[in-house]
Design an enzyme around this catalytic site. Structure first.
Site, PDB file in Angstrom:
ATOM      1  N   GLU A  83      15.950   8.243  -2.973  1.00  0.00           N
ATOM      2  CA  GLU A  83      16.018   8.774  -1.412  1.00  0.00           C
ATOM      3  C   GLU A  83      15.797   7.566  -0.553  1.00  0.00           C
ATOM      4  OE1 GLU A  83      14.476  13.264  -0.892  1.00  0.00           O
ATOM      5  OE2 GLU A  83      12.800  11.858  -1.308  1.00  0.00           O
ATOM      6  N   CYS A  97      14.745   2.763   5.699  1.00  0.00           N
ATOM      7  CA  CYS A  97      13.816   2.825   4.580  1.00  0.00           C
ATOM      8  C   CYS A  97      14.441   3.021   3.294  1.00  0.00           C
ATOM      9  CB  CYS A  97      12.661   3.665   5.141  1.00  0.00           C
ATOM     10  SG  CYS A  97      11.668   3.894   3.945  1.00  0.00           S
ATOM     11  N   CYS A 104       7.899   6.653  -8.996  1.00  0.00           N
ATOM     12  CA  CYS A 104       6.935   5.663  -9.002  1.00  0.00           C
ATOM     13  C   CYS A 104       5.823   5.782  -9.994  1.00  0.00           C
ATOM     14  CB  CYS A 104       6.396   5.415  -7.581  1.00  0.00           C
ATOM     15  SG  CYS A 104       5.161   4.078  -7.472  1.00  0.00           S
ATOM     16  N   CYS A 108      -0.842   6.836  -6.458  1.00  0.00           N
ATOM     17  CA  CYS A 108      -1.902   7.005  -5.145  1.00  0.00           C
ATOM     18  C   CYS A 108      -1.836   8.450  -4.784  1.00  0.00           C
ATOM     19  CB  CYS A 108      -1.299   6.122  -4.079  1.00  0.00           C
ATOM     20  SG  CYS A 108      -0.700   4.369  -4.460  1.00  0.00           S
ATOM     21  N   CYS A 111       0.197  10.240  -1.908  1.00  0.00           N
ATOM     22  CA  CYS A 111       1.633   9.920  -1.545  1.00  0.00           C
ATOM     23  C   CYS A 111       2.596  10.803  -2.724  1.00  0.00           C
ATOM     24  CB  CYS A 111       1.801   8.541  -2.162  1.00  0.00           C
ATOM     25  SG  CYS A 111       3.832   8.116  -2.042  1.00  0.00           S
ATOM     26  N   GLY A 149       8.955   4.070  -4.678  1.00  0.00           N
ATOM     27  CA  GLY A 149       8.623   2.939  -5.629  1.00  0.00           C
ATOM     28  C   GLY A 149       7.876   1.934  -5.240  1.00  0.00           C
ATOM     29  N   SER A 178       7.257  -3.914   1.511  1.00  0.00           N
ATOM     30  CA  SER A 178       5.882  -3.386   1.475  1.00  0.00           C
ATOM     31  C   SER A 178       5.157  -3.223   0.093  1.00  0.00           C
ATOM     32  CB  SER A 178       5.765  -1.798   2.037  1.00  0.00           C
ATOM     33  OG  SER A 178       4.531  -1.088   2.049  1.00  0.00           O
ATOM     34  N   SER A 202      -0.234  -2.078   1.600  1.00  0.00           N
ATOM     35  CA  SER A 202      -0.877  -0.836   1.916  1.00  0.00           C
ATOM     36  C   SER A 202      -2.249  -0.933   1.364  1.00  0.00           C
ATOM     37  CB  SER A 202      -0.105   0.161   0.817  1.00  0.00           C
ATOM     38  OG  SER A 202       1.161   0.231   1.257  1.00  0.00           O
ATOM     39  N   HIS A 204      -5.372   1.052   3.060  1.00  0.00           N
ATOM     40  CA  HIS A 204      -6.011   2.173   3.303  1.00  0.00           C
ATOM     41  C   HIS A 204      -7.275   2.420   2.927  1.00  0.00           C
ATOM     42  CE1 HIS A 204      -1.768   3.113   3.207  1.00  0.00           C
ATOM     43  NE2 HIS A 204      -1.449   2.989   1.917  1.00  0.00           N
ATOM     44  N   ASN A 278       1.040  12.051   6.668  1.00  0.00           N
ATOM     45  CA  ASN A 278       1.985  13.083   6.465  1.00  0.00           C
ATOM     46  C   ASN A 278       1.683  14.055   5.243  1.00  0.00           C
ATOM     47  OD1 ASN A 278       3.905  12.031   8.669  1.00  0.00           O
ATOM     48  ND2 ASN A 278       4.305  10.254   7.404  1.00  0.00           N
ATOM     49  N   CYS A 319       6.948   8.697   5.858  1.00  0.00           N
ATOM     50  CA  CYS A 319       6.172   7.975   4.857  1.00  0.00           C
ATOM     51  C   CYS A 319       5.185   8.886   3.837  1.00  0.00           C
ATOM     52  CB  CYS A 319       4.893   7.041   5.646  1.00  0.00           C
ATOM     53  SG  CYS A 319       5.867   6.160   6.911  1.00  0.00           S
TER      54      CYS A 319
END
Ligand code: SAH
Length: 326
Positions: A83, A97, A104, A108, A111, A149, A178, A202, A204, A278, A319
């Site tokens: 995607e 993006c 992946c 996490c 995600c 990924g 990233s 990232s 967090h 999100n 995201c």
């Protein structure tokens, strides 16, 4: 466009080497077909049309959100889903993006991509073809490697793709990679990449136990080692590192946790981007009030901080929402 295949086909036909460059320059400027490449002999255009496909990916579906964000689902030749997203901003900026892997392997907890099956690394052409897809319908000027990924697990192919982006009109300064902090790739990025490509981390959670809970990779590559590598990047490149911090209600959004974060970050080196969560199932997003209070602590510590504008939520293009069951 698989340039290696193109070159092989041109060689087999006894064409001069500059032909590949001619074709690439059309493709990079958004050509939709060989028939547009008016400086190629007509016969050759026809032959290439049947032997070298314009893209290594096929489009499966495309959705447009109310804010005009576009999400495209592609499939690789061997059937894996990929995607990519085009974000359109009011000031005219067009940011894409792109994904570096199908699925992946990291897990996490917040995600959606981490929850789908990992398929494989994408080739450099499969990455650049995501960008070219959007380039064919409008000009694009920014690129973030923030799709599916972990880019640093596919370092060489990500770099191959990033190095081609200027031909499409996206400069290195407007390209951001990233990472969750995958050290082997990150070290290579610092040592080997002379181009002014930007780096985002990232993060967090500043607390090691919490970070390991929501990002299991933290056990393998602890945050202090990762941050040291980011500082090394800054010293060598003089470019600030973006810190991404997704705001999860009651998990990592308390004021004390903002203080812990501030204590870790040198304001000269880092710039924080707070990301409204999100929804992907597991958590609740922080309230606007909690985000503001968190931001206030960082402001007081003089750490540059912004809150990310959420785009494309209604089509699951935001995201952490990239995932397919396909
Ligand atoms: N694997 C790399 C590249 C993906 S970037 C990395 O993690 O950095 C995608 C960004 O969106 C990361 O900062 C990721 O942590 C963040 N993200 C993941 N899930 C999210 C969610 N549900 N809401 C908001 N941001 C999320």
């Amino acid at each position: 466009m698989d340039l290696a295949l193109l070159e092989a086909e041109l060689r087999a036909r006894g064409e001069p080497p500059f032909r590949a460059r001619q074709v690439w320059s059309w493709i990079a400027r958004g050509a939709k077909g060989y028939e547009q490449m008016t400086d190629l002999p007509v016969g050759l255009r026809g032959e290439l049309a049947s032997s070298v496909p314009l893209s290594t990916l096929t489009v499966v579906r495309q959705d447009e959100a109310r804010d005009r964000t576009v999400k495209t689902l592609f499939r690789t030749r061997d059937g894996h889903p990929v995607e990519a997203v085009l974000m359109r901003y009011r000031d005219g900026r067009r940011s894409i993006c792109v994904s570096s892997q199908s699925g992946c392997p990291l897990t996490c907890t917040f995600c959606a991509t981490g929850a789908m099956q990992f398929r494989r690394n994408l080739t450099g052409w499969e990455i650049i073809d995501q960008a070219l897809h959007f380039r064919r319908f409008e000009t694009v000027d920014h690129c973030v490697f923030m799709g599916m990924g972990e880019p640093m697990l596919n370092f060489d192919h990500v770099l191959d793709a990033a190095r081609r982006l200027p031909d499409l009109g996206i400069t290195h300064r407007r390209t951001t990679i990233s990472t969750i902090g995958w050290l082997p790739g990150l070290q290579r990025f610092v040592d080997e990449v002379a181009e002014p490509i930007r780096l985002a981390l990232s993060l967090h959670a500043a607390d090691p136990t919490l970070r390991s809970t929501i990002m299991p990779v933290n056990d393998r590559y602890p945050l202090p080692d990762v941050l040291a590598e980011c500082v090394r990047y800054f010293r060598l490149r003089r470019r600030r590192v973006f810190v991404e911090y997704v705001m999860l209600a009651g998990v990592n959004d308390r004021v004390e946790q903002a203080r812990e974060l501030a204590a870790l970050l040198d304001p000269q080196v880092f710039k924080v981007n707070l990301i409204p969560y999100n929804p992907t199932g597991m958590y609740d997003g922080s309230s606007r009030k909690a985000i503001d209070a968190f931001k206030h602590v960082l402001d007081r510590a003089r750490i540059p901080v912004t809150v990310r504008l959420t785009r494309g939520r209604d089509i699951a293009a935001a995201c952490g929402q990239l995932a397919t069951s396909g």
